[in-house]
Scaffold this active site. Structure first.
Site, mmCIF file in Angstrom:
data_model
loop_
_atom_site.group_PDB
_atom_site.id
_atom_site.type_symbol
_atom_site.label_atom_id
_atom_site.label_comp_id
_atom_site.label_asym_id
_atom_site.label_seq_id
_atom_site.Cartn_x
_atom_site.Cartn_y
_atom_site.Cartn_z
ATOM 1 N N ASP A 44 0.825 -1.206 0.000
ATOM 2 C CA ASP A 44 0.000 0.000 0.000
ATOM 3 C C ASP A 44 0.859 1.255 0.000
ATOM 4 O O ASP A 44 0.494 2.277 -0.573
ATOM 5 C CB ASP A 44 -0.942 -0.015 1.212
ATOM 6 C CG ASP A 44 -2.200 0.789 0.943
ATOM 7 O OD1 ASP A 44 -2.780 0.630 -0.151
ATOM 8 O OD2 ASP A 44 -2.593 1.585 1.798
ATOM 9 N N CYS A 131 -11.205 4.120 -4.697
ATOM 10 C CA CYS A 131 -10.158 4.224 -3.687
ATOM 11 C C CYS A 131 -10.651 5.050 -2.500
ATOM 12 O O CYS A 131 -10.373 4.737 -1.346
ATOM 13 C CB CYS A 131 -8.944 4.845 -4.339
ATOM 14 S SG CYS A 131 -7.751 5.323 -3.153
ATOM 15 N N TYR A 135 -13.039 2.688 0.489
ATOM 16 C CA TYR A 135 -12.309 2.749 1.760
ATOM 17 C C TYR A 135 -13.165 3.376 2.860
ATOM 18 O O TYR A 135 -13.092 2.973 4.010
ATOM 19 C CB TYR A 135 -10.971 3.485 1.605
ATOM 20 C CG TYR A 135 -9.831 2.500 1.479
ATOM 21 C CD1 TYR A 135 -9.830 1.559 0.463
ATOM 22 C CD2 TYR A 135 -8.790 2.470 2.396
ATOM 23 C CE1 TYR A 135 -8.821 0.622 0.352
ATOM 24 C CE2 TYR A 135 -7.771 1.527 2.291
ATOM 25 C CZ TYR A 135 -7.783 0.616 1.278
ATOM 26 O OH TYR A 135 -6.791 -0.310 1.178
ATOM 27 N N TYR A 160 -9.533 5.455 8.551
ATOM 28 C CA TYR A 160 -10.558 5.402 7.503
ATOM 29 C C TYR A 160 -11.975 5.466 8.053
ATOM 30 O O TYR A 160 -12.925 5.583 7.282
ATOM 31 C CB TYR A 160 -10.350 4.165 6.633
ATOM 32 C CG TYR A 160 -9.062 4.258 5.852
ATOM 33 C CD1 TYR A 160 -8.925 5.199 4.840
ATOM 34 C CD2 TYR A 160 -7.984 3.439 6.137
ATOM 35 C CE1 TYR A 160 -7.745 5.318 4.136
ATOM 36 C CE2 TYR A 160 -6.793 3.545 5.435
ATOM 37 C CZ TYR A 160 -6.685 4.488 4.442
ATOM 38 O OH TYR A 160 -5.513 4.602 3.746
ATOM 39 N N GLU A 202 -9.627 -3.213 -6.008
ATOM 40 C CA GLU A 202 -9.599 -3.042 -4.551
ATOM 41 C C GLU A 202 -9.768 -4.417 -3.887
ATOM 42 O O GLU A 202 -9.071 -4.753 -2.938
ATOM 43 C CB GLU A 202 -10.709 -2.088 -4.071
ATOM 44 C CG GLU A 202 -10.460 -0.624 -4.384
ATOM 45 C CD GLU A 202 -9.326 -0.002 -3.558
ATOM 46 O OE1 GLU A 202 -8.891 -0.573 -2.552
ATOM 47 O OE2 GLU A 202 -8.850 1.079 -3.962
#
Ligand SMILES: Cc1ncc(C[n+]2csc(CCO)c2C)c(N)n1
Length: 216
Positions: A44, A131, A135, A160, A202
Site C-alpha cells: 500500500d 479508492c 475505503y 478510515y 480493490e
C-alpha cells in the site's frame, strides 16, 4: 438519479463480497496474521506514491480551478498523511524494506496511471473514486463492527473510519457527479466501467495480501 448513485448500484454485490473477505474480518477482530498486514502495508505504501502521482495528473487536467485544488490536496494527503500511517506501522512492526510491486498492486497502479494519462479526465476521476469511496464504506463498517480490545490494527481503523476523511470522499463523489452531468452518455458509460474495474482491483488488493501473492 446521480451518476454516483447509479454506479454504486452496479458494484453493490462486489462491495458486499469485499465486506465478507477474511482480510477485512480479521482486521476488524485483530486476528489477521502480522505477516499479511505487513505485506499489505508495504504494497500500500508503494501504491500511495503512484496514486498520489495519478491524482496530480488529474489535478493538472481537470477544468474547474476549485477541482484542481481538491485533487492537489488529495494527492498531498495520499503521499504525506496516509504514508505517515504506514511509516508508523513500519516502525512498530520492524519493516525496513518495502520490496517490489507485487502483481495485484502493479496491475492496479498501472491501470490508474494509464487511465489518467490516456483517457479523458472524466474517466480518470471515476477510476480513482473507488479508492476513496470503498475505503470509507469499508472503514465505517470495520469501525462499527470491531470487537477486539487491543486491536494491533486500531490506527488503520481510525484513519478510515473518521469524519475528516469522509468530507474528502464526499468532495470526490460530487466532482464525479458534476463532470458526469456535463459530458456525453458514452463517456458516462466509460466512467462507470472504470469505476467497476477499480472496485475489482480493490478486492484483489486485499485478497493478494491475504494470500501473500507474489511474482514467481
Ligand atoms: C489500495 C488502496 N486503495 C485505497 C486506499 C485509500 N486511499 C489512498 S490515498 C486516498 C486519498 C487521499 O488521501 C485514499 C482514500 C488505500 N490506502 N489503498
Amino acid at each position: 438519479m446521480k451518476w454516483s448513485e447509479q454506479t454504486w448500484q452496479t458494484i453493490e454485490e462486489k462491495y458486499n463480497s469485499i465486506l465478507k473477505m477474511p482480510f477485512i474480518k480479521e482486521l476488524s477482530d485483530g486476528t489477521l496474521l502480522l505477516e499479511k498486514f505487513k505485506f499489505y502495508m508495504a504494497q500500500d505504501s508503494l501504491y500511495l506514491e503512484h496514486f498520489g502521482r495519478t491524482l496530480s495528473l488529474i489535478a493538472a487536467k481537470i477544468q474547474d480551478l476549485q477541482d484542481v485544488l481538491a485533487y492537489m490536496r488529495f494527492a498531498e494527503n495520499a503521499i504525506v498523511v496516509e504514508n505517515a500511517l504506514h511509516e508508523s506501522y513500519f516502525k512498530d512492526f520492524g519493516v525496513t524494506d518495502k520490496g517490489i510491486l507485487q502483481p495485484a498492486c502493479h496491475h492496479y497502479i498501472h491501470f490508474l496511471r494509464s487511465t489518467a494519462a490516456l483517457e479523458s479526465v472524466e474517466v480518470a476521476v471515476a477510476a480513482v473514486l473507488p479508492c476513496f469511496w470503498i475505503y470509507r464504506e469499508v472503514g465505517d463498517y470495520i469501525y462499527k463492527n470491531q470487537n477486539a480490545i487491543n486491536n494491533p490494527y486500531q490506527k488503520w481503523i481510525e484513519t478510515y473510519g473518521g469524519d475528516e476523511f469522509s468530507i474528502a470522499v464526499d468532495q470526490a463523489i460530487a466532482i464525479c457527479d458534476k463532470v458526469a452531468e456535463n459530458t456525453t452518455e458514452e463517456t458516462r458509460k466509460r466512467m462507470t466501467e472504470a469505476f467497476i474495474t477499480s472496485t475489482r482491483m480493490e478486492y484483489h488488493f486485499w485478497e493478494a495480501a491475504y494470500q501473500l501473492k507474489t511474482w514467481m
